[in-house]
Design an enzyme around this catalytic site. Structure first.
Site, PDB file in Angstrom:
ATOM      1  N   GLU A 175       0.914  -1.489  -0.368  1.00  0.00           N
ATOM      2  CA  GLU A 175      -0.017  -0.143   0.132  1.00  0.00           C
ATOM      3  C   GLU A 175       0.662   1.160   0.064  1.00  0.00           C
ATOM      4  O   GLU A 175       1.467   1.413   0.910  1.00  0.00           O
ATOM      5  CB  GLU A 175      -1.289   0.318   1.811  1.00  0.00           C
ATOM      6  CG  GLU A 175      -1.800   1.089   1.237  1.00  0.00           C
ATOM      7  CD  GLU A 175      -2.640   1.239   2.585  1.00  0.00           C
ATOM      8  OE1 GLU A 175      -3.024   0.441   2.906  1.00  0.00           O
ATOM      9  OE2 GLU A 175      -3.875   1.766   2.756  1.00  0.00           O
ATOM     10  N   LYS A 217      -2.338  -1.514  -3.003  1.00  0.00           N
ATOM     11  CA  LYS A 217      -3.729  -1.118  -2.762  1.00  0.00           C
ATOM     12  C   LYS A 217      -3.360   0.259  -2.564  1.00  0.00           C
ATOM     13  O   LYS A 217      -2.553   1.337  -2.251  1.00  0.00           O
ATOM     14  CB  LYS A 217      -4.054  -1.723  -0.991  1.00  0.00           C
ATOM     15  CG  LYS A 217      -4.421  -0.239  -0.477  1.00  0.00           C
ATOM     16  CD  LYS A 217      -5.262  -1.112   0.709  1.00  0.00           C
ATOM     17  CE  LYS A 217      -5.684  -0.385   1.584  1.00  0.00           C
ATOM     18  NZ  LYS A 217      -7.014  -0.097   2.879  1.00  0.00           N
TER      19      LYS A 217
END
Ligand code: 5MM
Length: 338
Positions: A175, A217
């Protein structure tokens, strides 16, 4: 390594997405304070168990990201939380970074920590039932940021984390979040996010991470929250799909966006627009924290014993996100079902 690919697709495939319920105690306390509920361990558990036992867990949620406190807790029936999640056919996951700290050498920026002792912690989380993990790096946008230092050091940490997670048999969610704060334009966000993502993949490849066994992400490509030039959802989708098509290697099975401070409706509409034009092989779905939980939290705070009402609110949001992940959401459907 095809087992990792199977887990990744179970988490994000078939119109499902991820419930990011991995708020650290500090963040969860802020969320609960905002609705005037005491942030006790018991209250945090009641809210989370209410969501994890909702009907939409079966069809809309492929994975739940937990925080260290929650993965070790049991629900009201005595069932361990990871088991409660897997009973709905969703996969339990765990946040393994220990937070973003001031970056030495560039004190306006952050570096995410948590590599020390990570191999041992991963083994423990695997035993507790986790099959995927998450590590979040944050980047600010301004004239001089993100700096090369922040881009290189966060990518390096993300890649070392991802390699360790795969070694432990778990899918790493990578992420890199380029924050929405600031007055930058969508073009600035596009350019900085592309640079950040490309560097992450250079490091992932260098660290021999199997790209078929990760989930990316990222943020969507948006103008900064203080930018006066607003753009349409269709343009957000065009920028976002182009950025990912150009920066993400095709082996990656899928992309699960963070909501990053968008409202629930914005995050749903933008995901829907993305899926309407998604001409890549990547699954594009949600890994939302706030955009899945906000209304449910508000509802729950009025009567924390109203499990059914809270679940109905959550089910609605999860259903709308699931439709958006297939490009089937519309404002009319949103209204009809609310
Ligand atoms: C759920 O919030 C996560 C961050 O928690 P801490 O800041 O307390 O560590 C966060 O990483 C979250 O998973 C992602 O940012 C996605 O959440 P949003 O709310 O942006 O969709």
């Amino acid at each position: 390594m095809s087992e990792l690919n199977d887990i990744a697709l179970k988490v994000i495939g078939n119109g499902k997405g991820i419930l990011a319920a991995d708020e650290s105690t500090g963040t969860m306390t802020k969320r609960l304070d905002s609705v005037n509920v005491e942030s006790s361990s018991k209250n945090r558990l009641i809210f989370r168990e209410t969501l994890f036992s909702s009907e939409s867990m079966k069809n809309c949620i492929g994975g739940v990201i937990l925080y260290d406190e929650t993965i070790k807790q049991s629900g009201s029936s005595g069932k361990k939380i990871p088991l409660l999640i897997s009973d709905s056919n969703a996969v339990p996951g765990i946040k393994v970074d220990t937070g973003a700290k001031v970056l030495a050498g560039s004190s306006d920026e952050k570096i995410t920590e948590g590599l020390d002792g990570l191999r041992e912690r991963l083994k423990e989380y695997y035993k507790l039932g986790a099959r995927f993990t998450k590590w979040r790096a944050v980047y600010v946008i301004s004239k001089e940021y993100p700096s090369k230092l922040s881009i290189i050091s966060n990518a390096h940490a993300l890649a070392r984390y991802a390699a360790l997670a795969q070694e432990s048999g778990m899918v790493p969610i990578v992420e890199p979040e380029v924050l929405m704060d600031g007055s930058h334009t969508a073009e600035d966000c596009y350019q900085k996010t592309s640079e950040v993502i490309k560097r992450c993949f250079e490091e992932l490849i260098l660290n021999k991470v199997d790209l078929k066994g990760i989930i990316l992400k990222p943020n969507m490509i948006l103008p900064g929250s203080k930018c006066e030039q607003k753009i349409s959802s269709e343009d957000i989708a065009k920028f976002t799909v182009k950025c990912l098509k150009d920066s993400v290697p095709s082996e990656v099975p899928g992309i699960a966006f963070l909501s990053g401070g968008q409202t629930e409706i914005e995050a749903t509409e933008n995901l829907n627009s993305i899926n309407k034009i998604n001409n890549t092989n990547f699954v594009m779905t949600y890994s939302y924290g706030r955009a899945l939980q906000q209304s449910a939290l508000k509802f729950w705070s009025k009567n924390i014993e109203d499990t059914k009402g809270t679940q109905a609110t959550f089910n609605h949001r999860a259903n709308m996100c699931s439709l958006a992940s297939q490009g089937k959401w519309s404002k009319d459907i949103e209204k009809q079902n609310s």
